[in-house]
Structures are given as C-alpha cells and as structure tokens.
Design an enzyme around this catalytic site. Sequence first.
Site, short mmCIF file in Angstrom:
data_model
loop_
_atom_site.label_atom_id
_atom_site.label_comp_id
_atom_site.label_asym_id
_atom_site.label_seq_id
_atom_site.Cartn_x
_atom_site.Cartn_y
_atom_site.Cartn_z
CG ASP A 4 -1.72 1.25 1.37
OD1 ASP A 4 -2.64 1.46 0.57
OD2 ASP A 4 -1.44 2.03 2.30
CD GLU A 28 -3.41 -1.99 -1.16
OE1 GLU A 28 -3.68 -0.79 -1.32
OE2 GLU A 28 -3.71 -2.64 -0.13
#
Length: 317
Positions: free
Chosen positions: A57, A129
């Site tokens: 992320d 992610e």
Amino acid sequence: MASRRKPRPARTDLEALVYRWGPAIDPELLDLALTHRSWAHENGGLPTNERLEFLGDSVLSIIVTEYLYRTHPEVPEGQLAKMRAATVSEPALAGAGRDLGLGEFIRLGKGEALSGGRDKDSILSDTVEALIGATYLTHGLEPTRAVVERLVARFLSDARIRGAGLDWKTSLQELSAAHGLGNPSYKVEGDGPDHDRVFHAHALVDGEVLGEGTGPSKKIAEHRAAEAAYATILAARGDGGLNLPGVNDALRADLKAQQAASTGSGGKARTAGSSTPRRPPAAGAPGGETAGGTTSRRRAARRGPASKSMTPGSPRS
C-alpha cells in the site's frame, strides 16, 4: 443426504500469474502474497499476506503520487489527492486484479471461496497490494514502479476525471464557497420496503434546491444530487476561479453516458439521479447541460474487461 459443496481450489501454476505480472517474485514471498487470512486460519494459523499488503500500500502510494506530481505540474494539491485516491481505490485495484485473472490464484478458506471471494473487490485489491509489496522486496523500487505504472495505466490516464467524480459533495462545497453561497445541505427521503429501499435526495445551496438524486442508499443519492447541483452552479455562474478542468471533464463524461443510456432505451428512460438545472446553462458549461448520477463508466471500473490474449509481462486489457 446431499453432498456438501466443495470450493474450487486455487491454481498452483503460479508461473502463469508471474508471466502476466512481469518480473519474477521470490517464491516464498509469492506464496505469502497469495495467502488470504481465511486460508491461513483454516490451516493452523499460518502467516497471511496482510503484512505484505501493508507494505505494498505504501509503495503503491509513493509511485502513484510521484507519477501524478510529475505528470500534472499545474494541478493543486487538493486535486492531486483526489486523483491519487481514485487511482489507488479498492475498485481500481480490483479491476487491475481482474485484468490479471488474479482471483483464481488466491488461496482462500472454504467459506470465503464458496461465497464468491475470488471476485470480491476487497480481496482482489488487497492481494494486488501484497504482490506489489512482494515485488518491492524482491527487486526494489524501480522495477516495482514499472509494474505499478503498467498495472494501473488505464486509471492513471483518466485520473483527473475519476478524481473529480470521486467526491461530488466536496466539489460542490468548494464551488459554493468560491461563489459565497455558503455550505450545501441535503434533504433525503426513503421509499419502499427495507430490503428494496430507494432514497431521493435534494441538494440545497443558498436555500434553493439545485440538484436531485436517487439511489439505493442515502450516500449515493446525496452524491448524485451534489453532482447535479454542481452542474447547475457551474452552468449559471462559472467555476468561481477554481480552474477545475477535471471536474468539467467528469461532467461531460457523465452526460455522455446518460445520453447513451437514454438512446439505448429508446430515449424514454433517464439515468437514476439525473436532474435538470433550475438556471439556464451558460456558454462554456460542459455540454450546456447537467449531469447527475453514478454512471456506467464508474460501475465499469469495478469490472475488469473481458480476457484477451496477452504478451509477456503485460496485463490483459
């Protein structure tokens, strides 16, 4: 006694996924990136992909932020933040995951697999992610940057439009303030049974209803009403010096989608949430008309396009 359903197991030919992804990933990190917590819990509490997701992320955010900063030197910080949010949003990343056919490789628990987990936006986006995090640990920033920019290329290319349409309530508040009209307010009413309720919202600016919207939740109805009210003010008063071309482009895109939907239904149907401005459109307004409602363009962002043949290292598009 009827036999219990068995979930389809995850694919184990991970070389096919790596072929689509691009650079090779350390095998242990790749396995970890594809391990959802539901599978880990059913198999003795093994490690999950959540730490890799956390890392990915942050890596994704810095890559997208730098790209937008360098590509749009004229855009102020507030708009850049919206553009970034639209690019790294759950629907956008889930769409990228579907382009890769990622769902069939994720290791899921039985219950999650049987409930459609392989196509859930949250699971797909989290796994994307995690794969970004695993790529970063394997290769470092620059090779990962190439993967990310290719992976979200279609979202980066229209980030200004997607960012403008991400939060119409905020955009309406900014435009209202620019014209000294005060803060917008909303009145919402609901109709129908609890399981099939429809909400109707009115956006009021300076005491006047300037936009209406309809949707399956209060939030969506208000979002659509805010977009319609924004178009009304823009048509009558201009942008108040805000210089928001992305918002104007978003309005044009919504209007085009509404017109296409109307044409497809014989010109009789209107899209949910659309409304007519109370003031006549001014010259230079987006198409001279208003736009309201979440369009098929945004809903399409939640779905990956149909699978096609691929070249090595390229996602399906």
